[in-house]
Design a protein around this motif. Structure first.
Motif, PDB file in Angstrom:
ATOM      1  N   ASN A 132     -49.697 109.806  10.422  1.00  0.00           N
ATOM      2  CA  ASN A 132     -49.235 108.551   9.827  1.00  0.00           C
ATOM      3  C   ASN A 132     -50.090 108.184   8.620  1.00  0.00           C
ATOM      4  N   ALA A 133     -51.407 108.353   8.737  1.00  0.00           N
ATOM      5  CA  ALA A 133     -52.297 108.057   7.612  1.00  0.00           C
ATOM      6  C   ALA A 133     -52.031 108.994   6.444  1.00  0.00           C
ATOM      7  N   LEU A 134     -51.784 110.264   6.749  1.00  0.00           N
ATOM      8  CA  LEU A 134     -51.505 111.249   5.700  1.00  0.00           C
ATOM      9  C   LEU A 134     -50.259 110.864   4.914  1.00  0.00           C
ATOM     10  N   LEU A 135     -49.288 110.263   5.603  1.00  0.00           N
ATOM     11  CA  LEU A 135     -48.025 109.885   4.974  1.00  0.00           C
ATOM     12  C   LEU A 135     -48.066 108.507   4.327  1.00  0.00           C
ATOM     13  N   GLY A 136     -49.235 107.886   4.298  1.00  0.00           N
ATOM     14  CA  GLY A 136     -49.341 106.572   3.677  1.00  0.00           C
ATOM     15  C   GLY A 136     -49.085 105.415   4.617  1.00  0.00           C
ATOM     16  N   ASN A 137     -49.208 105.666   5.942  1.00  0.00           N
ATOM     17  CA  ASN A 137     -49.048 104.630   6.973  1.00  0.00           C
ATOM     18  C   ASN A 137     -47.680 103.954   6.949  1.00  0.00           C
ATOM     19  N   PRO A 138     -46.593 104.732   7.030  1.00  0.00           N
ATOM     20  CA  PRO A 138     -45.265 104.105   7.065  1.00  0.00           C
ATOM     21  C   PRO A 138     -44.931 103.441   8.388  1.00  0.00           C
ATOM     22  N   LEU A 139     -45.632 103.817   9.473  1.00  0.00           N
ATOM     23  CA  LEU A 139     -45.327 103.281  10.799  1.00  0.00           C
ATOM     24  C   LEU A 139     -46.477 102.413  11.291  1.00  0.00           C
ATOM     25  N   SER A 140     -46.131 101.365  12.030  1.00  0.00           N
ATOM     26  CA  SER A 140     -47.141 100.509  12.646  1.00  0.00           C
ATOM     27  C   SER A 140     -47.683 101.193  13.901  1.00  0.00           C
ATOM     28  N   LYS A 141     -48.780 100.673  14.423  1.00  0.00           N
ATOM     29  CA  LYS A 141     -49.327 101.217  15.670  1.00  0.00           C
ATOM     30  C   LYS A 141     -48.309 101.099  16.806  1.00  0.00           C
ATOM     31  N   GLU A 142     -47.591  99.989  16.835  1.00  0.00           N
ATOM     32  CA  GLU A 142     -46.577  99.806  17.881  1.00  0.00           C
ATOM     33  C   GLU A 142     -45.505 100.884  17.800  1.00  0.00           C
ATOM     34  N   GLU A 143     -45.154 101.276  16.572  1.00  0.00           N
ATOM     35  CA  GLU A 143     -44.141 102.319  16.397  1.00  0.00           C
ATOM     36  C   GLU A 143     -44.701 103.705  16.676  1.00  0.00           C
ATOM     37  N   LEU A 144     -46.008 103.871  16.579  1.00  0.00           N
ATOM     38  CA  LEU A 144     -46.632 105.159  16.872  1.00  0.00           C
ATOM     39  C   LEU A 144     -46.791 105.398  18.377  1.00  0.00           C
ATOM     40  N   LEU A 145     -46.848 104.329  19.160  1.00  0.00           N
ATOM     41  CA  LEU A 145     -47.145 104.464  20.584  1.00  0.00           C
ATOM     42  C   LEU A 145     -46.157 105.356  21.339  1.00  0.00           C
ATOM     43  N   PRO A 146     -44.832 105.259  21.116  1.00  0.00           N
ATOM     44  CA  PRO A 146     -43.923 106.164  21.835  1.00  0.00           C
ATOM     45  C   PRO A 146     -44.200 107.633  21.566  1.00  0.00           C
ATOM     46  N   TYR A 147     -44.651 107.981  20.364  1.00  0.00           N
ATOM     47  CA  TYR A 147     -45.007 109.374  20.083  1.00  0.00           C
ATOM     48  C   TYR A 147     -46.204 109.796  20.929  1.00  0.00           C
ATOM     49  N   CYS A 148     -47.166 108.890  21.078  1.00  0.00           N
ATOM     50  CA  CYS A 148     -48.344 109.193  21.891  1.00  0.00           C
ATOM     51  C   CYS A 148     -47.975 109.373  23.363  1.00  0.00           C
ATOM     52  N   ILE A 149     -47.057 108.557  23.845  1.00  0.00           N
ATOM     53  CA  ILE A 149     -46.617 108.689  25.236  1.00  0.00           C
ATOM     54  C   ILE A 149     -45.915 110.022  25.447  1.00  0.00           C
ATOM     55  N   GLU A 150     -45.113 110.448  24.470  1.00  0.00           N
ATOM     56  CA  GLU A 150     -44.471 111.761  24.566  1.00  0.00           C
ATOM     57  C   GLU A 150     -45.517 112.869  24.602  1.00  0.00           C
ATOM     58  N   GLY A 151     -46.597 112.688  23.855  1.00  0.00           N
ATOM     59  CA  GLY A 151     -47.677 113.665  23.890  1.00  0.00           C
ATOM     60  C   GLY A 151     -48.297 113.781  25.267  1.00  0.00           C
ATOM     61  N   GLU A 152     -48.435 112.664  25.974  1.00  0.00           N
ATOM     62  CA  GLU A 152     -48.965 112.694  27.328  1.00  0.00           C
ATOM     63  C   GLU A 152     -48.034 113.454  28.278  1.00  0.00           C
ATOM     64  N   LYS A 153     -46.732 113.346  28.049  1.00  0.00           N
ATOM     65  CA  LYS A 153     -45.793 114.123  28.860  1.00  0.00           C
ATOM     66  C   LYS A 153     -46.021 115.613  28.674  1.00  0.00           C
ATOM     67  N   ILE A 154     -46.262 116.029  27.426  1.00  0.00           N
ATOM     68  CA  ILE A 154     -46.511 117.436  27.151  1.00  0.00           C
ATOM     69  C   ILE A 154     -47.806 117.882  27.828  1.00  0.00           C
ATOM     70  N   ALA A 155     -48.830 117.027  27.784  1.00  0.00           N
ATOM     71  CA  ALA A 155     -50.157 117.410  28.267  1.00  0.00           C
ATOM     72  C   ALA A 155     -50.245 117.466  29.784  1.00  0.00           C
ATOM     73  N   CYS A 156     -49.675 116.466  30.460  1.00  0.00           N
ATOM     74  CA  CYS A 156     -49.906 116.392  31.907  1.00  0.00           C
ATOM     75  C   CYS A 156     -48.653 116.115  32.716  1.00  0.00           C
ATOM     76  N   GLY A 157     -47.498 116.089  32.057  1.00  0.00           N
ATOM     77  CA  GLY A 157     -46.252 115.933  32.802  1.00  0.00           C
ATOM     78  C   GLY A 157     -45.858 114.506  33.097  1.00  0.00           C
ATOM     79  N   HIS A 158     -46.727 113.550  32.769  1.00  0.00           N
ATOM     80  CA  HIS A 158     -46.433 112.142  33.021  1.00  0.00           C
ATOM     81  C   HIS A 158     -46.658 111.357  31.739  1.00  0.00           C
ATOM     82  N   GLY A 159     -45.675 110.596  31.313  1.00  0.00           N
ATOM     83  CA  GLY A 159     -45.783 109.839  30.077  1.00  0.00           C
ATOM     84  C   GLY A 159     -46.357 108.463  30.284  1.00  0.00           C
TER      85      GLY A 159
END
Length: 331
Positions: A132-159
């Protein structure tokens, strides 16, 4: 997250290609999930340890991982399986930029995998924040959170968000609901410290979750509800006495503590040396003492380490206030 139909307006409104950077380096912090009594709904960020991600913009489309340090070869270099690269690619795709350029990634792990300190979430958050920072911060932290939750699904199977929410938002967070996602920032009492000890024993997250009972006694649930409510009230009132007596876990700790050698002894040492409360960080084996001063937290971690040394159990110790900033750009 956005499907293809909603991505195009977002590009028109938010993407300024003049603001896209060539490289960014980001640190994201470890976290203490559950806060002892708030299983899967509470967590807070700490100053250290944490993970670093460096992202570099390149001409060739695609997301690639050039190197991973500090993982002992345990993490995948396959960009579809690694949380950092997979989430970065998803952001690029949703913003319609995946065909314009590519990203190369370097990941440095400063925290142990399987520690109970949100190792996967620190990497995920660092990666999502970095793209997000590389792209000039187009998304807010609130909008980034679902991507992070999806990452947790990949890592440990639970989002779950009890690690990624505080790692991304900073401070202490409450996950009131997942559907719809509702994250609440809670007050951070001045002078609150965490003394963390990571014993070098293996407690896989999946194994720790399997021990949890599907059904619990109503009387235990009532006690736990009261403790969670008391903890939140204590945070708002800056009442350390209430915080300490509320951070008691009668549901999860009794079964997970079985997997952590010397847990009862460590708890006894912590409470005897001035801890307000003591319990398991995340799924363990890391344990955390909540204190009202840095000095007390340091004393507790030192004493527990001495005890574990006598038992021939290696350990790492960390003392930190609550990290209210979350991830930060390093360069």
């Amino acid at each position: 997250m956005n499907d293809d139909r909603s991505a195009e307006p977002m590009i028109d409104q938010r993407i300024n290609r003049d603001n896209i950077l060539e490289q960014v380096r980001v640190f994201a912090p470890a976290t203490v999930a559950n806060m002892i009594c708030g299983f899967d709904v509470l967590g807070f960020a700490v100053d250290a340890p944490g993970d670093e991600v460096t992202m570099t913009k390149v001409d060739r489309p695609g997301v690639r991982i050039n190197s991973i340090e500090g993982d002992d070869g345990r993490l995948p270099l396959d960009p579809d399986q690694n949380t950092v690269s997979a989430c970065a690619m998803k952001v690029l795709e949703d913003l319609g930029l995946a065909d314009e350029f590519g990203i190369e990634i370097e990941l440095v792990k400063h925290m142990p995998i399987g520690s109970g300190l949100g190792s996967s979430s620190a990497s995920t958050v660092a990666g999502v924040y970095a793209i997000n920072a590389l792209l000039g911060n187009p998304l807010s932290k609130e909008e980034l959170l679902p991507y992070c939750i999806e990452g947790e699904k990949i890592a440990c199977g639970h989002g779950h968000a009890d690690n990624v929410a505080p790692a991304l938002m900073g401070g202490i967070t409450l996950i009131r609901s997942y559907d719809p996602l509702d994250i609440i920032a809670l007050p951070v009492p001045e002078g609150m410290y965490a003394g963390i000890v990571f014993p070098h024993v293996d407690v896989p997250t999946r194994d720790a979750r399997q021990l949890i009972k599907e059904r619990i006694a109503l009387k235990d649930a009532v006690v736990q509800w009261g403790n969670v409510a008391g903890l939140i009230a204590g945070l708002y009132r800056n009442d350390f006495s209430l915080i300490g007596r509320s951070m008691q876990d009668v549901i999860i700790e009794p079964v997970r503590a079985i997997l952590i050698p010397q847990f009862a002894e460590m708890k006894e040492i912590a409470m005897a040396n001035g801890a307000l409360s003591f319990g398991i960080s995340g799924s363990g084996p890391s344990v955390v003492a909540i204190t009202q001063s840095e000095e007390v937290a340091q004393t507790i971690t030192n004493e527990i380490k001495k005890h574990l040394d006598k038992q021939e159990i290696e350990s790492n110790t960390y003392v930190s206030s609550v990290n209210v900033e979350g991830p930060r750009i390093l360069n």
